[in-house]
Design a protein around this motif. Structure first.
Motif, PDB file in Angstrom:
ATOM      1  N   GLY A 182       6.341   2.368 -12.195  1.00 35.52           N
ATOM      2  CA  GLY A 182       5.469   3.496 -12.503  1.00 35.52           C
ATOM      3  C   GLY A 182       4.011   3.344 -12.140  1.00 35.52           C
ATOM      4  N   SER A 183       3.658   2.704 -11.018  1.00 38.53           N
ATOM      5  CA  SER A 183       2.239   2.566 -10.637  1.00 38.53           C
ATOM      6  C   SER A 183       1.600   3.927 -10.454  1.00 38.53           C
ATOM      7  N   LEU A 184       2.299   4.850  -9.778  1.00 35.70           N
ATOM      8  CA  LEU A 184       1.732   6.170  -9.515  1.00 35.70           C
ATOM      9  C   LEU A 184       1.538   6.932 -10.829  1.00 35.70           C
ATOM     10  N   GLY A 242       0.798  -1.228   0.000  1.00 37.68           N
ATOM     11  CA  GLY A 242       0.000   0.000   0.000  1.00 37.68           C
ATOM     12  C   GLY A 242       0.827   1.273   0.000  1.00 37.68           C
ATOM     13  N   LYS A 243       2.076   1.220  -0.513  1.00 32.38           N
ATOM     14  CA  LYS A 243       2.912   2.428  -0.563  1.00 32.38           C
ATOM     15  C   LYS A 243       2.285   3.468  -1.499  1.00 32.38           C
ATOM     16  N   THR A 244       2.019   3.037  -2.733  1.00 34.72           N
ATOM     17  CA  THR A 244       1.482   3.970  -3.721  1.00 34.72           C
ATOM     18  C   THR A 244       0.099   4.454  -3.299  1.00 34.72           C
ATOM     19  N   THR A 245      -0.721   3.541  -2.790  1.00 34.69           N
ATOM     20  CA  THR A 245      -2.065   3.899  -2.331  1.00 34.69           C
ATOM     21  C   THR A 245      -1.986   4.926  -1.208  1.00 34.69           C
ATOM     22  N   LEU A 253       9.085   7.263  -7.728  1.00 37.37           N
ATOM     23  CA  LEU A 253      10.472   6.776  -7.801  1.00 37.37           C
ATOM     24  C   LEU A 253      10.528   5.303  -8.178  1.00 37.37           C
ATOM     25  N   ASP A 254       9.398   4.723  -8.584  1.00 40.55           N
ATOM     26  CA  ASP A 254       9.354   3.290  -8.884  1.00 40.55           C
ATOM     27  C   ASP A 254       9.422   3.080 -10.387  1.00 40.55           C
ATOM     28  N   PRO A 255      10.448   2.397 -10.915  1.00 36.71           N
ATOM     29  CA  PRO A 255      10.558   2.159 -12.349  1.00 36.71           C
ATOM     30  C   PRO A 255       9.305   1.508 -12.935  1.00 36.71           C
ATOM     31  N   LEU A 274       7.188  11.132  -1.552  1.00 33.99           N
ATOM     32  CA  LEU A 274       8.047  10.313  -2.405  1.00 33.99           C
ATOM     33  C   LEU A 274       7.565   8.862  -2.342  1.00 33.99           C
ATOM     34  N   ASP A 275       7.097   8.331  -3.480  1.00 34.48           N
ATOM     35  CA  ASP A 275       6.631   6.945  -3.525  1.00 34.48           C
ATOM     36  C   ASP A 275       7.789   6.050  -3.942  1.00 34.48           C
ATOM     37  N   CYS A 276       8.250   5.190  -3.049  1.00 33.87           N
ATOM     38  CA  CYS A 276       9.460   4.398  -3.301  1.00 33.87           C
ATOM     39  C   CYS A 276       9.172   3.041  -3.923  1.00 33.87           C
TER      40      CYS A 276
HETATM   41 MG   LIG Z   1       3.900   1.172  -5.318  1.00 41.97          MG
END
Ligand SMILES: [Mg+2]
Ligand SMILES: Nc1ncnc2c1ncn2[C@@H]1O[C@H](COP(=O)(O)OP(=O)(O)OP(=O)(O)O)[C@@H](O)[C@H]1O
Ligand SMILES: Nc1ncnc2c1ncn2[C@@H]1O[C@H](COP(=O)(O)OP(=O)(O)OP(=O)(O)O)[C@@H](O)[C@H]1O
Ligand SMILES: [Mg+2]
Lengths: 256, 256
Positions: free
Chosen positions: B42-44, B14-17, B38-40, B125-127
């Protein structure tokens, strides 16, 4: 010896759960089975009571140029007959920076697995949720790729990226790699899941397994006691679904 | 300007959420808010309709030595007032190999964020779910760290590793980093979740938020239409829980 990779760059879709449950079923059916934990976070290693922070080499050792240990020497037993695993260590997180642009690091696993080809019937590679040297190694070494896909819309968008990665890797392989999409965490009561499953079949039907893995809280209970669900509660919905998937994967003229 | 990182090496917690829902609430309360993907994977970026495979630079551009674009030039608007984001691109997956052992790559984000410190009230920052140069940058740049933790046993084992990582990074920071554990995907009907939540408070009470984010299928519906849950259904259980978390985070004498 069969080598199956379980990979998806999206996190938390059931990669580790799929690898462990399928391995538990294979071992129960009499196949000598090896799990390899390629995730620096070490979920699979923790599942079986191992400690990814324990300095011992694990998979990481295979990537060290000098005096790399043999794969055979890294294999650990579990309390389940015919089920073995190679642990991950947190040091794996440094591999990408170490390998840098160095060539030839993509075939380390392929070369290591040759050493155990007479010892195991099936090897399952549990991949980390990121495209790096470990996933590249797994995709180069395996003869089949399982891609667990959560049945929800955002996951479908991410799938296109995973398949693009696969096309990129295919170019470096001698033989083409079959892949199978495995719908996971399916909650048949929600409309969003039903729609996502339908779209998955509309777009990728010839590569998508025609079953699905349902949401089953017993997976969490199984992870708490460190047993594959198939050994803990063989009649649980989730275990039965993976059993059907395994039948499909082992069927002789499997198209997908 | 507040800078909050949302990180956990475990995938799918649930980081992006969390980043998107909190950012939606902050923007609705009148704060000018920037999300950075920041996630390759790219969910966000996909969530807001962007395309991580589109070659345009995004966060990746900040890490290129020559003629790095300004952060300001990378900011994209969303259809929600006061809510902006910087997209990820799949090229981010190559950063670790490129940076190698090169020093000073851990402070790229810290330096870039100075450029926008008068433009935004809060940056989130979404990791990605892996310890690499992007997470190191986020932990160096932020003044608070949110760690979403799934309420189940295996996740608690993984938490110890995340906190060890944090201790490692703390040494490189000038000021110590406060962190707060956010229990997520809580299903109050299952015993395993209740037990995991209790253990979380027993072990980490002074750093653990005293609420929890419940399982709410409306998060998936919100991701399908690309809106933060707080804008799509402000009275949904999940949105109310993040609202309570935000009250806690913004409280003046926040101990945690
Ligand atoms: Mg995520
Ligand atoms: N079918 C299912 N029903 C219910 N829970 C499930 C199911 N499959 C997996 N889970 C739970 O979901 C969580 C994520 O699963 P898992 O760790 O296997 O995913 P992963 O893709 O390996 O994650 P990572 O990206 O971190 O490697 C775990 O808590 C697991 O117990
Ligand atoms: N409280 C919740 N209730 C129900 N579903 C949720 C909740 N939080 C997140 N989800 C769903 O769980 C999935 C994983 O969430 P999310 O993508 O935010 O995790 P993540 O930690 O960012 O994953 P990754 O490791 O890939 O970055 C998504 O499908 C999301 O919609
Ligand atoms: Mg996993």
């Amino acid at each position: 010896m069969r080598v199956w990779s379980v990979a998806n760059q999206k996190g938390g879709v059931g990669k580790t759960t799929s690898a462990i449950t399928l391995a538990g079923l294979l071992a129960a059916r009499g196949h000598k089975t090896l799990l390899m934990d390629l995730d620096p976070h070490g979920s699979l290693t923790s599942y079986f009571g191992g400690d990814p922070d324990n300095g011992a080499t694990g998979v990481y050792g295979l990537f060290q140029n000098s005096a790399a240990p043999t794969l055979k020497g890294l294999v650990q037993t579990t309390r389940f007959p015919r089920l073995y695993y190679v642990p991950a260590t947190t040091a794996l997180a440094t591999l990408d920076r170490q390998c840098g642009a160095a060539d030839g690091m993509g075939l380390v696993l392929t070369r290591a697995l040759v050493q155990v080809s007479r010892l195991f019937d099936t090897v399952l590679l549990d991949c980390p949720p990121v495209l790096g040297v470990l996933m590249v190694n797994a995709l180069a070494a395996c003869d089949r790729l399982l891609i667990p896909v959560q049945t929800e819309f955002l996951a479908l968008k991410g799938l296109e990226r995973m398949l693009r990665t696969l096309t990129m890797i295919q170019r470096a392989r001698a033989s083409s790699l079959e892949y199978i999409l495995v719908p996971t965490l399916y909650d048949r009561r929600t409309r969003a899941a039903q729609d996502a499953l339908r779209v998955l079949h509309e777009r990728y039907d010839e590569n998508c397994w025609n079953g699905e893995i349902p949401v089953d809280t017993r997976f969490r209970e199984a992870s708490r006691i460190g047993a594959p669900l198939s050994s803990y509660q063989p009649a649980a919905r989730g275990a039965l679904a993976y059993n059907a998937l395994l039948d499909h994967l082992l069927a002789p003229s499997m198209a997908v």
